[in-house]
Design an enzyme around this catalytic site. Sequence first.
Site, PDB file in Angstrom:
ATOM      1  N   ARG A  60       0.835  -1.205   0.000  1.00  0.00           N
ATOM      2  CA  ARG A  60       0.000   0.000   0.000  1.00  0.00           C
ATOM      3  C   ARG A  60       0.867   1.251   0.000  1.00  0.00           C
ATOM      4  O   ARG A  60       0.577   2.226  -0.691  1.00  0.00           O
ATOM      5  CB  ARG A  60      -0.956  -0.009   1.222  1.00  0.00           C
ATOM      6  N   TYR A 112     -17.259  17.429 -14.180  1.00  0.00           N
ATOM      7  CA  TYR A 112     -17.724  16.051 -14.117  1.00  0.00           C
ATOM      8  C   TYR A 112     -18.717  15.887 -12.944  1.00  0.00           C
ATOM      9  O   TYR A 112     -18.427  16.306 -11.816  1.00  0.00           O
ATOM     10  CB  TYR A 112     -16.518  15.118 -13.963  1.00  0.00           C
ATOM     11  N   ASP A 186      -8.290  19.897 -13.680  1.00  0.00           N
ATOM     12  CA  ASP A 186      -8.577  18.548 -14.166  1.00  0.00           C
ATOM     13  C   ASP A 186      -8.324  18.566 -15.676  1.00  0.00           C
ATOM     14  O   ASP A 186      -9.066  19.200 -16.430  1.00  0.00           O
ATOM     15  CB  ASP A 186     -10.035  18.181 -13.834  1.00  0.00           C
ATOM     16  N   LYS A 211      -9.368   7.386 -18.704  1.00  0.00           N
ATOM     17  CA  LYS A 211      -9.721   7.944 -20.011  1.00  0.00           C
ATOM     18  C   LYS A 211      -8.520   7.883 -20.957  1.00  0.00           C
ATOM     19  O   LYS A 211      -7.991   6.813 -21.189  1.00  0.00           O
ATOM     20  CB  LYS A 211     -10.261   9.363 -19.806  1.00  0.00           C
TER      21      LYS A 211
HETATM   22  C1  LIG Z   1     -13.174  15.006 -16.269  1.00  0.00           C
HETATM   23  C2  LIG Z   1     -13.266  13.866 -15.297  1.00  0.00           C
HETATM   24  N1  LIG Z   1     -12.619  13.940 -14.111  1.00  0.00           N
HETATM   25  C3  LIG Z   1     -12.690  12.934 -13.207  1.00  0.00           C
HETATM   26  C4  LIG Z   1     -13.437  11.801 -13.455  1.00  0.00           C
HETATM   27  C5  LIG Z   1     -13.492  10.702 -12.415  1.00  0.00           C
HETATM   28  O1  LIG Z   1     -12.629   9.688 -12.796  1.00  0.00           O
HETATM   29  P1  LIG Z   1     -12.858   8.118 -12.466  1.00  0.00           P
HETATM   30  O2  LIG Z   1     -14.062   7.691 -13.226  1.00  0.00           O
HETATM   31  O3  LIG Z   1     -11.579   7.494 -12.934  1.00  0.00           O
HETATM   32  O4  LIG Z   1     -13.043   8.014 -11.001  1.00  0.00           O
HETATM   33  C6  LIG Z   1     -14.113  11.671 -14.677  1.00  0.00           C
HETATM   34  C7  LIG Z   1     -14.900  10.466 -14.955  1.00  0.00           C
HETATM   35  O5  LIG Z   1     -15.661  10.402 -15.885  1.00  0.00           O
HETATM   36  C8  LIG Z   1     -14.025  12.738 -15.613  1.00  0.00           C
HETATM   37  O6  LIG Z   1     -14.674  12.686 -16.785  1.00  0.00           O
END
Ligand SMILES: Cc1ncc(COP(=O)(O)O)c(C=O)c1O
Length: 398
Positions: A60, A112, A186, A211
């Site tokens: 971990r 998101y 992000d 992604k």
């Molecule tokens: C722009 C963005 N940030 C964060 C996330 C969250 O990521 P995760 O699905 O890997 O937890 C997503 C998920 O769709 C996203 O589109």
Amino acid sequence: MSDPNKIFKLAIDPHFGTKAIHAGQNPDKWTFRNVIPPISMTTTFKQIAPAKHYGFEYGRSGNPSRSVLQECIAALEDAKYCLTYSSGLGATTAVAHLLKSGDHVLAGDDMYGGTNRYFSKVASKFGITMTLVDFTKDVNMEKMILPETKLVWMESPTNPCLRVIDLEKISNLIHKIRKDIIILVDNTFLTSYFQKPLTLGADLVLYSCSKYLNGHSDVIMGAVVTNRSDLYEDLAFNQNSLGIIPSPFDCFLVNRGLKTLHVRMKEHQKNGLAVAQFLEQHPLVEKTLHPGLPSHPQHNIALRQFSGFSGMVSFYIKGGLKEATKFLQSIKIFCLAESLGGYESLADHPALMTHASVPENERAFLGITDNLIRLSVGLESEQDLIADLDQALKASVN
Ligand SMILES: Cc1ncc(COP(=O)(O)O)c(C=O)c1O
């Protein structure tokens, strides 16, 4: 549109491909000089003497497969540090744990849905408050920044409406008011190949590696990148203390996915632009959202701030839920599914799927209406993708 490589002010890092393939991967660090880093499937590591070890003690706290990946992601961002987490939301959780009860987050309103849900429904229980703001508008920052504001959260391009925030302008404004505010971007939609938020004033860059970074839609993972050693120390502590770590196998897969990130992003850009241009002139489409279209309100910011576009395109189909549903049930190559950034093309209905957790009034305000469709344009042949969209659009009115 002219050659995408010639329209951006910022050049793509000419060494990106070399870093993606070699950074952190030196075979000399392994006993058998593995050219491809091994998957270190072990929970624990033998120690030479009590508390004397070769850099790893318990799975971990650290794992060689994770270190390889973190080094590579950091190099692609030209950053000093990267930490990976069990998901993008795990990374969000680790960042939120930099805060304490009473702290305030100023966040972009079009982000998101899961990030919005985390701050409004989970972090709020621990006394963290959040205000949402449209950073693409003229924001009175002096008014929005409260004495207790500790974190500014921007997603750009935004999900799902693909608004583009002028990251440098906003970061400068905020840091002029208070230097200690942590600015996070992000960067999931563009990746470090097409946008480098740390050079635009961000302190932290967050990724859903699920992604584009992995690019194969077979791993859920998150990452945070920074140049600040103080934030890195705290985030590393949180990675271990919260236990939100990725598995060694997932680290192996994402590290493998990164090897073709630059190749994939170029093709996503080409297909995404072709799809956007096709949709924009289609009689059954009300409006198309893509920062590469001159009609996009922040097109010029995109040309100054990005060095390329991803495969994300959103559009409003003519009609309402009925037409959107018919379209989404008629696509054959595009697949109706959540997520984005994989080699396969996906279509999403944000209001009912990815952004269903955003309250209805907020969705309406943001333009996440029943006729909004988000596409993640993949790497299939361009003409097949366009033919698929065309037949599904026609089917939406039959
Ligand atoms: C722009 C963005 N940030 C964060 C996330 C969250 O990521 P995760 O699905 O890997 O937890 C997503 C998920 O769709 C996203 O589109």
